[in-house]
Design a protein around this motif. Structure first.
Motif, PDB file in Angstrom:
ATOM      1  N   SER A  32      58.028   8.591  95.253  1.00 29.37           N
ATOM      2  CA  SER A  32      57.008   9.556  94.829  1.00 29.37           C
ATOM      3  C   SER A  32      56.063   9.888  95.977  1.00 29.37           C
ATOM      4  N   THR A  33      55.632   8.864  96.700  1.00 36.01           N
ATOM      5  CA  THR A  33      54.747   9.079  97.847  1.00 36.01           C
ATOM      6  C   THR A  33      55.444   9.949  98.892  1.00 36.01           C
ATOM      7  N   ASN A  34      56.725   9.672  99.144  1.00 37.71           N
ATOM      8  CA  ASN A  34      57.484  10.489 100.100  1.00 37.71           C
ATOM      9  C   ASN A  34      57.491  11.954  99.693  1.00 37.71           C
ATOM     10  N   ILE A  35      57.781  12.218  98.426  1.00 37.53           N
ATOM     11  CA  ILE A  35      57.844  13.601  97.931  1.00 37.53           C
ATOM     12  C   ILE A  35      56.478  14.272  98.038  1.00 37.53           C
ATOM     13  N   ILE A  36      55.453  13.571  97.592  1.00 40.04           N
ATOM     14  CA  ILE A  36      54.096  14.134  97.609  1.00 40.04           C
ATOM     15  C   ILE A  36      53.677  14.475  99.034  1.00 40.04           C
ATOM     16  N   LEU A  37      53.887  13.549  99.954  1.00 34.15           N
ATOM     17  CA  LEU A  37      53.444  13.780 101.335  1.00 34.15           C
ATOM     18  C   LEU A  37      54.305  14.803 102.074  1.00 34.15           C
ATOM     19  N   LYS A  38      55.523  15.029 101.605  1.00 35.00           N
ATOM     20  CA  LYS A  38      56.373  16.058 102.213  1.00 35.00           C
ATOM     21  C   LYS A  38      56.059  17.455 101.661  1.00 35.00           C
ATOM     22  N   THR A  39      55.306  17.508 100.591  1.00 36.19           N
ATOM     23  CA  THR A  39      54.948  18.798 100.007  1.00 36.19           C
ATOM     24  C   THR A  39      53.973  19.500 100.944  1.00 36.19           C
ATOM     25  N   PRO A  40      54.317  20.717 101.357  1.00 33.63           N
ATOM     26  CA  PRO A  40      53.473  21.400 102.347  1.00 33.63           C
ATOM     27  C   PRO A  40      52.095  21.769 101.812  1.00 33.63           C
ATOM     28  N   VAL A  41      51.163  21.794 102.731  1.00 32.59           N
ATOM     29  CA  VAL A  41      49.805  22.254 102.455  1.00 32.59           C
ATOM     30  C   VAL A  41      49.692  23.628 103.097  1.00 32.59           C
ATOM     31  N   GLY A  42      49.361  24.629 102.293  1.00 33.99           N
ATOM     32  CA  GLY A  42      49.315  26.001 102.785  1.00 33.99           C
ATOM     33  C   GLY A  42      48.473  26.161 104.040  1.00 33.99           C
ATOM     34  N   SER A 121      58.015  27.523 102.935  1.00 32.50           N
ATOM     35  CA  SER A 121      57.321  26.744 103.952  1.00 32.50           C
ATOM     36  C   SER A 121      58.324  26.460 105.072  1.00 32.50           C
ATOM     37  N   SER A 122      58.619  27.487 105.822  1.00 31.77           N
ATOM     38  CA  SER A 122      59.671  27.389 106.831  1.00 31.77           C
ATOM     39  C   SER A 122      59.326  26.460 107.988  1.00 31.77           C
ATOM     40  N   ILE A 123      58.055  26.115 108.136  1.00 36.08           N
ATOM     41  CA  ILE A 123      57.667  25.210 109.222  1.00 36.08           C
ATOM     42  C   ILE A 123      57.441  23.789 108.693  1.00 36.08           C
ATOM     43  N   GLN A 124      56.666  23.643 107.615  1.00 35.87           N
ATOM     44  CA  GLN A 124      56.341  22.307 107.112  1.00 35.87           C
ATOM     45  C   GLN A 124      57.462  21.682 106.283  1.00 35.87           C
ATOM     46  N   ALA A 125      58.179  22.462 105.514  1.00 38.69           N
ATOM     47  CA  ALA A 125      59.218  21.915 104.634  1.00 38.69           C
ATOM     48  C   ALA A 125      60.405  22.870 104.537  1.00 38.69           C
ATOM     49  N   PRO A 126      61.077  23.150 105.654  1.00 40.08           N
ATOM     50  CA  PRO A 126      62.169  24.123 105.627  1.00 40.08           C
ATOM     51  C   PRO A 126      63.337  23.714 104.725  1.00 40.08           C
ATOM     52  N   ALA A 127      63.537  22.413 104.532  1.00 38.90           N
ATOM     53  CA  ALA A 127      64.617  21.933 103.667  1.00 38.90           C
ATOM     54  C   ALA A 127      64.064  21.344 102.373  1.00 38.90           C
ATOM     55  N   GLY A 128      62.851  21.723 102.014  1.00 42.21           N
ATOM     56  CA  GLY A 128      62.250  21.246 100.777  1.00 42.21           C
ATOM     57  C   GLY A 128      61.647  19.865 100.905  1.00 42.21           C
ATOM     58  N   MET A 129      61.208  19.360  99.766  1.00 38.46           N
ATOM     59  CA  MET A 129      60.594  18.037  99.706  1.00 38.46           C
ATOM     60  C   MET A 129      61.506  17.067  98.965  1.00 38.46           C
ATOM     61  N   LEU A 130      62.006  17.519  97.817  1.00 36.12           N
ATOM     62  CA  LEU A 130      62.848  16.668  96.985  1.00 36.12           C
ATOM     63  C   LEU A 130      64.187  16.388  97.641  1.00 36.12           C
ATOM     64  N   ARG A 131      64.822  17.423  98.154  1.00 35.33           N
ATOM     65  CA  ARG A 131      66.149  17.239  98.751  1.00 35.33           C
ATOM     66  C   ARG A 131      66.097  16.279  99.928  1.00 35.33           C
ATOM     67  N   ILE A 132      65.075  16.378 100.731  1.00 32.25           N
ATOM     68  CA  ILE A 132      64.924  15.465 101.861  1.00 32.25           C
ATOM     69  C   ILE A 132      64.659  14.047 101.360  1.00 32.25           C
ATOM     70  N   SER A 133      63.787  13.908 100.372  1.00 27.56           N
ATOM     71  CA  SER A 133      63.449  12.583  99.846  1.00 27.56           C
ATOM     72  C   SER A 133      64.652  11.912  99.192  1.00 27.56           C
ATOM     73  N   VAL A 134      65.502  12.674  98.547  1.00 25.83           N
ATOM     74  CA  VAL A 134      66.707  12.103  97.942  1.00 25.83           C
ATOM     75  C   VAL A 134      67.631  11.548  99.029  1.00 25.83           C
ATOM     76  N   THR A 135      67.753  12.256 100.139  1.00 27.61           N
ATOM     77  CA  THR A 135      68.602  11.745 101.224  1.00 27.61           C
ATOM     78  C   THR A 135      68.018  10.478 101.834  1.00 27.61           C
ATOM     79  N   GLU A 136      66.735  10.278 101.670  1.00 25.45           N
ATOM     80  CA  GLU A 136      66.054   9.097 102.203  1.00 25.45           C
ATOM     81  C   GLU A 136      65.891   7.993 101.155  1.00 25.45           C
ATOM     82  N   ALA A 137      66.489   8.172  99.981  1.00 24.57           N
ATOM     83  CA  ALA A 137      66.280   7.243  98.864  1.00 24.57           C
ATOM     84  C   ALA A 137      66.747   5.827  99.174  1.00 24.57           C
ATOM     85  N   GLU A 138      67.863   5.696  99.861  1.00 22.38           N
ATOM     86  CA  GLU A 138      68.348   4.349 100.171  1.00 22.38           C
ATOM     87  C   GLU A 138      67.340   3.612 101.049  1.00 22.38           C
ATOM     88  N   GLN A 139      66.794   4.294 102.044  1.00 27.24           N
ATOM     89  CA  GLN A 139      65.793   3.659 102.894  1.00 27.24           C
ATOM     90  C   GLN A 139      64.528   3.351 102.094  1.00 27.24           C
TER      91      GLN A 139
END
Length: 149
Positions: A32-42, A121-139
């Motif tokens: 959850s923290t990963n997703i929240i912190l990956k969410t871009p701030v305008g 958010s092509s600079i802060q989150a070009p591949a989204g927040m959730l999709r990136i966090s899911v790939t990092e789930a094992e870590q």
């Protein structure tokens, strides 16, 4: 798959003699923290068009709401760029989480899908927040297990 992931959690927890409920709690806080912190701030400086008068970024980051059993339908106007309110809510909700319960992290802002999938958010989150966090789930799981004493 979710079954494979669940089996992996059980295997690691058994090997380390860990309480599965504690593992689940630590994991949902981590992801959850990963997703929240990956969410871009305008950042209007990066926009093609002018920001609305008085615009302050941070609303998307603060509109992640943790819940158990039922998805939240909440929204907030909180614009704190840290996202700490959303992280604190995730920690509070997960405090009594038990293995087998369904944990939700929802964001009900109308533009959250655009941030995730349409490159808003092509600079802060070009591949989204959730999709990136899911790939990092094992870590995130490994970090959660290692955080339990």
């Amino acid at each position: 798959s979710a079954d494979k992931f669940g089996a992996l959690i059980t295997q690691w927890a058994d090997k380390k003699k860990l309480d599965l409920d504690k593992v689940a709690r630590a994991f949902v806080i981590q992801i959850s923290t990963n997703i929240i912190l990956k969410t871009p701030v305008g950042n209007p400086d990066l926009w093609k068009s002018k920001a609305p008068s008085g615009y302050t970024g941070g609303r998307a980051r603060n509109n992640w709401f943790a819940s158990v059993s039922t998805p939240s339908n909440e929204t907030t106007s909180n614009k704190a760029k840290s996202g700490q309110a959303a992280i604190n809510k995730a920690k509070a909700v997960s405090k009594n989480l038990k293995v087998g319960q369904v944990y939700y992290l929802t964001n009900n802002l109308p533009y959250i899908r655009r941030l995730e999938y349409e490159g808003w958010s092509s600079i802060q989150a070009p591949a989204g927040m959730l999709r990136i966090s899911v790939t990092e789930a094992e870590q995130a799981l490994i970090n959660a297990i290692n955080s339990i004493k």
